[in-house]
Design a protein around this motif. Structure first.
Motif, PDB file in Angstrom:
ATOM      1  N   SER A   9       6.101  -3.834   7.540  1.00 27.58           N
ATOM      2  CA  SER A   9       7.275  -3.299   6.854  1.00 27.58           C
ATOM      3  C   SER A   9       6.912  -1.928   6.288  1.00 27.58           C
ATOM      4  O   SER A   9       5.762  -1.667   5.931  1.00 27.58           O
ATOM      5  N   TYR A  10       7.916  -1.068   6.182  1.00 26.41           N
ATOM      6  CA  TYR A  10       7.616   0.332   5.910  1.00 26.41           C
ATOM      7  C   TYR A  10       8.813   0.967   5.219  1.00 26.41           C
ATOM      8  O   TYR A  10       9.965   0.735   5.597  1.00 26.41           O
ATOM      9  N   PHE A  66       1.655   2.290  11.378  1.00 29.62           N
ATOM     10  CA  PHE A  66       2.050   1.084  10.649  1.00 29.62           C
ATOM     11  C   PHE A  66       3.315   0.424  11.197  1.00 29.62           C
ATOM     12  O   PHE A  66       3.441  -0.805  11.143  1.00 29.62           O
ATOM     13  N   CYS A  67       4.243   1.210  11.716  1.00 33.16           N
ATOM     14  CA  CYS A  67       5.464   0.630  12.294  1.00 33.16           C
ATOM     15  C   CYS A  67       5.275   0.288  13.771  1.00 33.16           C
ATOM     16  O   CYS A  67       5.474  -0.856  14.187  1.00 33.16           O
ATOM     17  N   ASN A  68       4.892   1.279  14.551  1.00 33.16           N
ATOM     18  CA  ASN A  68       4.883   1.111  16.000  1.00 33.16           C
ATOM     19  C   ASN A  68       3.704   0.294  16.511  1.00 33.16           C
ATOM     20  O   ASN A  68       3.848  -0.457  17.483  1.00 33.16           O
ATOM     21  N   LEU A  69       2.539   0.438  15.881  1.00 39.47           N
ATOM     22  CA  LEU A  69       1.356  -0.274  16.369  1.00 39.47           C
ATOM     23  C   LEU A  69       1.119  -1.594  15.641  1.00 39.47           C
ATOM     24  O   LEU A  69       0.791  -2.601  16.276  1.00 39.47           O
ATOM     25  N   SER A  92       4.746  11.156  10.297  1.00 39.93           N
ATOM     26  CA  SER A  92       4.755  10.780  11.713  1.00 39.93           C
ATOM     27  C   SER A  92       3.533   9.946  12.076  1.00 39.93           C
ATOM     28  O   SER A  92       3.635   8.951  12.803  1.00 39.93           O
ATOM     29  N   ILE A  93       2.372  10.343  11.567  1.00 40.03           N
ATOM     30  CA  ILE A  93       1.144   9.594  11.845  1.00 40.03           C
ATOM     31  C   ILE A  93       1.232   8.179  11.281  1.00 40.03           C
ATOM     32  O   ILE A  93       0.962   7.188  11.977  1.00 40.03           O
ATOM     33  N   LEU A  94       1.609   8.080  10.019  1.00 44.78           N
ATOM     34  CA  LEU A  94       1.614   6.779   9.360  1.00 44.78           C
ATOM     35  C   LEU A  94       2.696   5.863   9.923  1.00 44.78           C
ATOM     36  O   LEU A  94       2.490   4.654  10.052  1.00 44.78           O
ATOM     37  N   VAL A 100       0.858  -1.186   0.000  1.00 46.18           N
ATOM     38  CA  VAL A 100       0.000   0.000   0.000  1.00 46.18           C
ATOM     39  C   VAL A 100       0.893   1.234   0.000  1.00 46.18           C
ATOM     40  O   VAL A 100       1.793   1.358   0.836  1.00 46.18           O
ATOM     41  N   LEU A 101       0.642   2.141  -0.936  1.00 46.97           N
ATOM     42  CA  LEU A 101       1.441   3.359  -1.069  1.00 46.97           C
ATOM     43  C   LEU A 101       0.599   4.579  -0.716  1.00 46.97           C
ATOM     44  O   LEU A 101      -0.487   4.773  -1.266  1.00 46.97           O
ATOM     45  N   PHE A 102       1.112   5.397   0.195  1.00 47.12           N
ATOM     46  CA  PHE A 102       0.499   6.681   0.521  1.00 47.12           C
ATOM     47  C   PHE A 102       1.344   7.792  -0.099  1.00 47.12           C
ATOM     48  O   PHE A 102       2.547   7.886   0.157  1.00 47.12           O
ATOM     49  N   ILE A 103       0.695   8.621  -0.909  1.00 46.44           N
ATOM     50  CA  ILE A 103       1.332   9.815  -1.467  1.00 46.44           C
ATOM     51  C   ILE A 103       0.731  11.002  -0.729  1.00 46.44           C
ATOM     52  O   ILE A 103      -0.480  11.241  -0.809  1.00 46.44           O
ATOM     53  N   VAL A 104       1.556  11.722   0.010  1.00 45.11           N
ATOM     54  CA  VAL A 104       1.037  12.710   0.949  1.00 45.11           C
ATOM     55  C   VAL A 104       1.504  14.111   0.573  1.00 45.11           C
ATOM     56  O   VAL A 104       2.409  14.299  -0.246  1.00 45.11           O
ATOM     57  N   GLU A 105       0.884  15.084   1.217  1.00 43.01           N
ATOM     58  CA  GLU A 105       1.158  16.483   0.899  1.00 43.01           C
ATOM     59  C   GLU A 105       2.334  17.038   1.690  1.00 43.01           C
ATOM     60  O   GLU A 105       3.216  17.695   1.140  1.00 43.01           O
ATOM     61  N   GLY A 106       2.337  16.804   2.984  1.00 41.11           N
ATOM     62  CA  GLY A 106       3.333  17.423   3.848  1.00 41.11           C
ATOM     63  C   GLY A 106       4.624  16.635   3.940  1.00 41.11           C
ATOM     64  O   GLY A 106       4.780  15.570   3.343  1.00 41.11           O
TER      65      GLY A 106
END
Length: 254
Positions: free
Chosen positions: A37-38, A30-33, A24-26, A12-18
């Motif tokens: 793989s990331y 996805f990593c910490n909770l 930090s959210i993702l 799954v790929l997220f293309i983000v603005e900031g």
């Protein structure tokens, strides 16, 4: 609502603005909770970050060349170069992945409402959009910080905001609202807020065919903004979690 931590989601790929908050959210989710793989590439950093944990679930997070929603269809050469690196060096086949575009409806940074509406009507599926590029547009009103707040507050009781900077100021005044405090429990809280907003606005939706609901949200939010009331806090990020099956609900249509 429940969190399915055993769900295998593929690529799954997220293309983000900031360049900061979305990453930090993702990464927290996805990593910490979830322990997926990331891999991420930020436009203001020369190197990639990678964490390899789960070969069945891998998340990619990148941003557009400029912090503007227009870059979804402009400056594509930059994204193509990043896509090539993901394929060749990180075994991330972009053309076989679900793609989400995570952007703000902040009228100060994204001024072209007609273009935003076009993207809402065109980017309607994370895998295939017929004659348009693949991807599901996930808008946050007025900014991604609305998702952070929805993890910790009943958003119906939070003031409406005109701009993303106003939401940031609210978070600054409420120090318990922090990305590193997002947990399994708060993810469910945010999902409940997502559904509660749609219910309060009487917007029906199908989680796999969300485009009409997304357009209805946009229409209602634009009307409130133009009236001077500001945007109601709402982020579509939860939609991605529902579509991926990470968050499960007994009822997807309201």
């Amino acid at each position: 609502m429940r969190l399915n931590k055993d769900k295998h989601i593929g690529r799954v790929l997220f293309i983000v603005e900031g360049s900061r908050t979305e990453f930090s959210i993702l990464r927290q989710i996805f990593c910490n909770l979830l322990g997926y793989s990331y891999v991420e590439k930020r436009r203001n950093r020369p190197t990639y970050f990678e964490s390899s944990n789960d070969r069945f679930s891998k998340i990619g997070v990148i941003n557009t060349q400029e912090s503007n929603i227009r870059d979804i269809s402009e400056n594509e050469a930059y994204l193509d170069e990043v896509f090539d690196t993901l394929r060749d060096q990180y075994q991330f086949p972009v053309d076989q992945s679900a793609i989400y575009y995570l952007f703000d409806r902040d009228p100060k940074s994204n001024t072209d409402s007609a273009l935003i509406e076009k993207y809402i009507l065109s980017l309607t599926n994370p895998y295939d959009n017929d004659d348009y590029k693949a991807g599901q547009l996930l808008l946050s009103y007025p900014s991604i910080e609305s998702y952070i707040i929805s993890n910790f507050r009943d958003t119906a009781n939070v003031p409406q905001f005109l701009l993303g900077k106003d939401v940031k100021a609210y978070i600054g005044e409420n120090t318990d609202i922090q990305i590193n405090r997002i947990s399994e429990e708060t993810l469910i809280k945010a999902a409940d807020e997502f559904l509660r907003y749609l219910s309060s606005e009487q917007i029906t939706f199908d989680v796999d065919e969300f485009s009409e609901a997304s357009h209805a949200v946009f229409t209602k939010q634009e009307a409130e903004y133009l009236s001077g009331q500001g945007f109601r806090l709402f982020s579509m990020l939860t939609l991605a979690f529902l579509q991926m099956g990470i968050i499960e609900s007994e009822k997807f249509e309201i």
